[in-house]
Design a protein around this motif. Structure first.
Motif, PDB file in Angstrom:
ATOM      1  N   GLY A 127      11.594  -1.698  -9.609  1.00 49.34           N
ATOM      2  CA  GLY A 127      10.531  -0.858  -9.050  1.00 49.34           C
ATOM      3  C   GLY A 127      10.340   0.408  -9.864  1.00 49.34           C
ATOM      4  O   GLY A 127       9.218   0.762 -10.244  1.00 49.34           O
ATOM      5  N   LEU A 132       6.964   3.036 -10.161  1.00 48.45           N
ATOM      6  CA  LEU A 132       6.920   3.437  -8.760  1.00 48.45           C
ATOM      7  C   LEU A 132       7.873   4.619  -8.541  1.00 48.45           C
ATOM      8  O   LEU A 132       8.922   4.701  -9.179  1.00 48.45           O
ATOM      9  CB  LEU A 132       7.337   2.282  -7.840  1.00 48.45           C
ATOM     10  N   GLN A 136       8.164   5.114  -3.033  1.00 48.44           N
ATOM     11  CA  GLN A 136       7.398   3.864  -3.091  1.00 48.44           C
ATOM     12  C   GLN A 136       8.327   2.669  -3.270  1.00 48.44           C
ATOM     13  O   GLN A 136       8.154   1.626  -2.635  1.00 48.44           O
ATOM     14  CB  GLN A 136       6.412   3.899  -4.260  1.00 48.44           C
ATOM     15  N   SER A 140       8.234  -0.124  -0.341  1.00 48.93           N
ATOM     16  CA  SER A 140       7.563  -1.412  -0.613  1.00 48.93           C
ATOM     17  C   SER A 140       8.483  -2.484  -1.167  1.00 48.93           C
ATOM     18  O   SER A 140       8.117  -3.648  -1.151  1.00 48.93           O
ATOM     19  CB  SER A 140       6.329  -1.239  -1.503  1.00 48.93           C
ATOM     20  N   ILE A 141       9.674  -2.119  -1.621  1.00 48.99           N
ATOM     21  CA  ILE A 141      10.550  -3.145  -2.194  1.00 48.99           C
ATOM     22  C   ILE A 141      11.862  -3.287  -1.417  1.00 48.99           C
ATOM     23  O   ILE A 141      12.234  -4.383  -1.000  1.00 48.99           O
ATOM     24  CB  ILE A 141      10.840  -2.837  -3.680  1.00 48.99           C
TER      25      ILE A 141
ATOM     26  N   PHE B  95      10.622  -9.493  -7.047  1.00 51.62           N
ATOM     27  CA  PHE B  95      10.721  -9.094  -5.646  1.00 51.62           C
ATOM     28  C   PHE B  95      10.622 -10.348  -4.779  1.00 51.62           C
ATOM     29  O   PHE B  95       9.552 -10.963  -4.704  1.00 51.62           O
ATOM     30  CB  PHE B  95       9.623  -8.093  -5.302  1.00 51.62           C
ATOM     31  N   HIS B  97      10.451 -10.992  -1.677  1.00 51.79           N
ATOM     32  CA  HIS B  97       9.641 -11.017  -0.454  1.00 51.79           C
ATOM     33  C   HIS B  97       8.144 -11.072  -0.767  1.00 51.79           C
ATOM     34  O   HIS B  97       7.330 -11.123   0.143  1.00 51.79           O
ATOM     35  CB  HIS B  97       9.960  -9.807   0.413  1.00 51.79           C
ATOM     36  N   VAL B 111       0.806   2.486  -8.397  1.00 48.60           N
ATOM     37  CA  VAL B 111       1.005   3.564  -9.362  1.00 48.60           C
ATOM     38  C   VAL B 111      -0.321   4.033  -9.973  1.00 48.60           C
ATOM     39  O   VAL B 111      -0.536   5.215 -10.178  1.00 48.60           O
ATOM     40  CB  VAL B 111       1.978   3.119 -10.481  1.00 48.60           C
TER      41      VAL B 111
END
Lengths: 223, 248
Positions: A127, A132, A136, A140-141, B95, B97, B111
């Motif tokens: 991330g 990020l 964040q 979000s992660i 990631f 998920h 971002v």
């Protein structure tokens, strides 16, 4: 002298309407307390892994105090002790909700801490490397993955807290056990009444278990 | 030529271990620099300093037009640097998920505030480019290791980086999947991407690198064109290392 005990089904059935009046109180204390406890758990769980010691220490102190003392003592302290401090009575329902909130909040803090720490460091590195911010990256992660892992222990805590509310008969809140005690005082049918009370707890906790299992399955499916 | 990375006298310790010793290194725009060395030699740490995943203690580091201060200094340029530097990890670090496509869309949307429509189109284009356009709606765990690593490359490219860091990108892959990842990296190099690659794939280094750097115990002991380093290493440490890894 001959002794024979027979389960009196009629007495059990007759007790149901009176006992059932306790269910809303049991549910209100449990889920009201757990909702606040969840918020406290996220807050103090995250504070307890903060880099800043002045945020970490108070959180750790809260967790240790409420995990390390009996919930019965906590609710007695809130109901009988706190009024001396604040100069006015606290109603039993509020005291009960507060006790579940503070107690479950301490345990849920540990669930949150464990869940967040279980996520591989590579996830936050990925991330951050993408640009990020730390916030964040977390929301979000890390958090979505951690929350999925938290569902089973959260369910466990919910069941423990529901059962803990049975202790609050001592402060006179009209939950399931309290209703049972009052009913038995008039009918002397302790065996039947406590049997029905136990079944009512079981109905609540089994329903919750089932719902959680469904939720878990949905969560796992998408990972 | 523009210098994308400039390291001067960089030092770093892990506790008592001196992992980076007076590192001087520049990377020009469009250059592919491959860093080789034994495990524990500090080569991963070196590239992790470039995007601030590791902090160095003394010396200086410039990435593109930004200076990144050593540990304890002003780190305000870090956010800008990370926007310009993509990274691919040994363990992919996708990631789990999020779907493949969402993995790629996340950073541009968060971002750069890219709209969902644009981010979506970019993700599809990049997946096509790394050869897995048909896997967009799957979850990472449903993909093979080689496919996951290609998604990770696409995810980094979505931020349109000026520099790509590769930290042993094929070390966690089954042998039959190494080729497909190296192919993507080879294409990237051909298109002019500036790359710093830590790898044990000596064939790739020889073929794709503009420059090979050999690190031993935190020090750059040899540096040069791949043919020179591989065929005619000057330092005896390099000779010993290469004879070990090239023997089989």
């Amino acid at each position: 002298m001959e002794f024979q005990f027979q389960f009196d089904w009629q007495a059990a059935i007759n007790a149901i309407p009176y006992l059932a009046k306790g269910i809303p109180y049991t549910l209100m204390i449990s889920f009201g307390g757990l909702a606040i406890g969840f918020a406290l758990g996220i807050l103090f769980g995250l504070l307890s892994i903060n880099k800043q010691w002045f945020l970490r220490w108070p959180a750790t102190a809260y967790i240790e105090i409420f995990r390390g003392t009996p919930i019965l003592v906590q609710v007695l302290f809130i109901f009988y002790g706190l009024p001396d401090l604040i100069g006015g009575p606290i109603d039993p329902l509020t005291a009960g909700i507060a006790a579940i909130a503070l107690n479950s909040g301490a345990y849920i803090s540990e669930v949150v801490r464990g869940g967040v720490q279980s996520i591989d460091k590579g996830q936050s590195e990925a991330g951050l490397s993408l640009g990020l911010s730390r916030t964040q990256t977390f929301w979000s992660i890390i958090w979505p993955q951690a929350f999925r892992r938290m569902i089973p222990p959260l369910g466990n805590q919910a069941i423990v807290s529901i059962k803990d509310t049975s202790l609050f008969s001592v402060i006179g809140v009209g939950e399931l056990v309290r209703q049972g005690q009052v009913y038995i005082a008039n009918t002397f049918t302790a065996f039947e009444v406590y049997f029905v009370v136990a079944l009512m707890y079981l109905a609540i906790t089994l329903t919750l278990s089932l719902l959680l299992r469904l939720l878990e399955r949905r969560g796992v499916a998408s990972i | 030529m523009t210098q994308i990375v400039k390291m001067k006298g960089m030092n770093k310790h892990f506790g008592k271990l001196h992992v980076l010793k007076d590192i001087d290194l520049t990377v020009e725009q469009g250059e592919v620099v491959v860093i080789i060395g034994a495990s524990g030699s500090g080569k991963s740490t070196l590239i992790r300093c470039v995007n601030g995943l590791e902090e160095y203690e003394s010396g200086s580091l410039n990435v593109d037009s930004h200076a990144l201060a050593p540990k304890g200094g002003n780190q305000s340029t870090l956010a800008e640097i990370r926007k310009e530097v993509g990274m691919v990890f040994q363990q992919f670090n996708l990631f789990p998920h999020l779907t493949v496509k969402r993995n790629i869309m996340l950073a541009p949307m968060k971002v750069k505030n890219t709209s969902q429509v644009v981010a979506n189109a970019t993700a599809e284009r990049l997946l096509e480019r790394v050869g897995i356009g048909d896997q967009a709606d799957k979850y990472p765990s449903q993909l093979s290791g080689g496919q996951q690593q290609r998604v990770a490359i696409a995810r980094a490219l979505a931020m349109e980086p000026r520099l790509m860091l590769f930290d042993e990108p094929t070390s966690a892959l089954d042998p039959e999947m190494i080729g497909e990842v190296l192919d993507v990296m080879r294409e990237l190099a051909k298109e002019g991407m500036t790359m710093m690659v830590v790898t044990h794939e000596m064939g790739f280094a020889r073929e794709v690198a503009d420059r090979v750097i050999y690190i031993h115990e935190g020090q750059i002991v040899e540096e040069g064109r791949p043919d020179d380093v591989f065929d005619n290493p000057q330092n005896e440490r390099t000779q010993a290392f290469l004879s070990r890894v090239l023997a089989h």
